[in-house]
Design a protein around this motif. Structure first.
Motif, PDB file in Angstrom:
ATOM      1  N   GLU A  20       0.385  24.974 -42.113  1.00  0.00           N
ATOM      2  CA  GLU A  20      -0.226  25.617 -43.272  1.00  0.00           C
ATOM      3  C   GLU A  20      -1.514  26.340 -42.909  1.00  0.00           C
ATOM      4  OE1 GLU A  20      -0.303  23.209 -46.970  1.00  0.00           O
ATOM      5  OE2 GLU A  20       0.425  21.598 -45.670  1.00  0.00           O
ATOM      6  N   THR A  21      -1.961  26.246 -41.665  1.00  0.00           N
ATOM      7  CA  THR A  21      -3.302  26.723 -41.328  1.00  0.00           C
ATOM      8  C   THR A  21      -3.365  27.972 -40.455  1.00  0.00           C
ATOM      9  OG1 THR A  21      -3.385  25.218 -39.437  1.00  0.00           O
ATOM     10  CG2 THR A  21      -4.274  24.401 -41.525  1.00  0.00           C
ATOM     11  N   SER A  22      -2.329  28.298 -39.716  1.00  0.00           N
ATOM     12  CA  SER A  22      -2.451  29.423 -38.786  1.00  0.00           C
ATOM     13  C   SER A  22      -2.375  30.784 -39.474  1.00  0.00           C
ATOM     14  CB  SER A  22      -1.410  29.334 -37.669  1.00  0.00           C
ATOM     15  OG  SER A  22      -0.115  29.459 -38.194  1.00  0.00           O
ATOM     16  N   SER A  23      -1.982  30.808 -40.741  1.00  0.00           N
ATOM     17  CA  SER A  23      -1.933  32.059 -41.501  1.00  0.00           C
ATOM     18  C   SER A  23      -2.534  31.836 -42.881  1.00  0.00           C
ATOM     19  CB  SER A  23      -0.485  32.548 -41.647  1.00  0.00           C
ATOM     20  OG  SER A  23      -0.425  33.637 -42.551  1.00  0.00           O
ATOM     21  N   ALA A  24      -3.217  32.840 -43.382  1.00  0.00           N
ATOM     22  CA  ALA A  24      -3.790  32.756 -44.729  1.00  0.00           C
ATOM     23  C   ALA A  24      -2.745  33.041 -45.798  1.00  0.00           C
ATOM     24  CB  ALA A  24      -4.949  33.740 -44.857  1.00  0.00           C
ATOM     25  N   VAL A  26       1.100  32.715 -45.257  1.00  0.00           N
ATOM     26  CA  VAL A  26       2.412  32.076 -45.162  1.00  0.00           C
ATOM     27  C   VAL A  26       2.293  30.677 -44.570  1.00  0.00           C
ATOM     28  CG1 VAL A  26       3.656  34.273 -44.927  1.00  0.00           C
ATOM     29  CG2 VAL A  26       2.944  33.029 -42.880  1.00  0.00           C
ATOM     30  N   VAL A  27       3.367  29.890 -44.763  1.00  0.00           N
ATOM     31  CA  VAL A  27       3.492  28.555 -44.179  1.00  0.00           C
ATOM     32  C   VAL A  27       4.742  28.574 -43.306  1.00  0.00           C
ATOM     33  CG1 VAL A  27       3.865  26.108 -44.666  1.00  0.00           C
ATOM     34  CG2 VAL A  27       2.376  27.465 -46.159  1.00  0.00           C
ATOM     35  N   TYR A  28       4.616  28.029 -42.110  1.00  0.00           N
ATOM     36  CA  TYR A  28       5.747  27.946 -41.191  1.00  0.00           C
ATOM     37  C   TYR A  28       6.330  26.538 -41.254  1.00  0.00           C
ATOM     38  CZ  TYR A  28       3.729  32.201 -39.282  1.00  0.00           C
ATOM     39  OH  TYR A  28       3.224  33.475 -39.136  1.00  0.00           O
ATOM     40  N   ALA A  55      11.352  28.581 -40.473  1.00  0.00           N
ATOM     41  CA  ALA A  55      11.409  29.331 -41.730  1.00  0.00           C
ATOM     42  C   ALA A  55       9.979  29.685 -42.113  1.00  0.00           C
ATOM     43  CB  ALA A  55      12.064  28.509 -42.828  1.00  0.00           C
ATOM     44  N   VAL A  56       9.824  30.846 -42.730  1.00  0.00           N
ATOM     45  CA  VAL A  56       8.504  31.302 -43.155  1.00  0.00           C
ATOM     46  C   VAL A  56       8.522  31.442 -44.675  1.00  0.00           C
ATOM     47  CG1 VAL A  56       6.766  33.110 -42.927  1.00  0.00           C
ATOM     48  CG2 VAL A  56       8.243  32.564 -40.987  1.00  0.00           C
ATOM     49  N   LEU A  57       7.583  30.748 -45.336  1.00  0.00           N
ATOM     50  CA  LEU A  57       7.466  30.814 -46.788  1.00  0.00           C
ATOM     51  C   LEU A  57       6.083  31.320 -47.163  1.00  0.00           C
ATOM     52  CD1 LEU A  57       8.869  27.288 -47.764  1.00  0.00           C
ATOM     53  CD2 LEU A  57      10.113  29.433 -47.659  1.00  0.00           C
ATOM     54  N   SER A  58       6.013  32.043 -48.267  1.00  0.00           N
ATOM     55  CA  SER A  58       4.692  32.401 -48.779  1.00  0.00           C
ATOM     56  C   SER A  58       4.018  31.115 -49.235  1.00  0.00           C
ATOM     57  CB  SER A  58       4.811  33.385 -49.947  1.00  0.00           C
ATOM     58  OG  SER A  58       5.355  32.730 -51.082  1.00  0.00           O
ATOM     59  N   LYS A  59       2.701  31.139 -49.399  1.00  0.00           N
ATOM     60  CA  LYS A  59       1.983  29.949 -49.859  1.00  0.00           C
ATOM     61  C   LYS A  59       2.529  29.495 -51.214  1.00  0.00           C
ATOM     62  CE  LYS A  59      -1.308  29.687 -46.609  1.00  0.00           C
ATOM     63  NZ  LYS A  59      -1.825  28.535 -45.911  1.00  0.00           N
TER      64      LYS A  59
END
Length: 82
Positions: A20-24, A26-28, A55-59
């Protein structure tokens, strides 16, 4: 309904299952993480890599995913207690 699109991926470092932290934005999500040996070549020493599905999800999608997962766990716990 949220449909996960899992893609094959790899990394030289073991990835977190939920990042949850490497992108502002998305969540991997990662699953089926397997450590694989990479044999030495003439130019490179032997090493390891990690192969996994991602999988990549928006926050916002991730928040819905977490709520659905928690609701499913609560329903299972309720049924097991009955």
């Amino acid at each position: 309904m949220l449909k996960m699109q899992w893609k094959e991926s790899e990394s030289l470092e073991r990835p977190m299952e939920v990042d949850e932290t490497s992108s502002a934005f998305v969540v991997y999500l990662r699953k089926d993480i397997v450590e694989t040996e990479v044999p030495a070549t003439d130019n490179n020493p032997a090493t390891v890599k990690y192969v996994y599905k991602e999988a990549v999800l928006s926050k916002e999608e991730y928040e819905l995913y977490k709520m659905a997962k928690e609701a499913a766990a609560a329903a299972v716990a309720l049924l097991q207690g009955a």
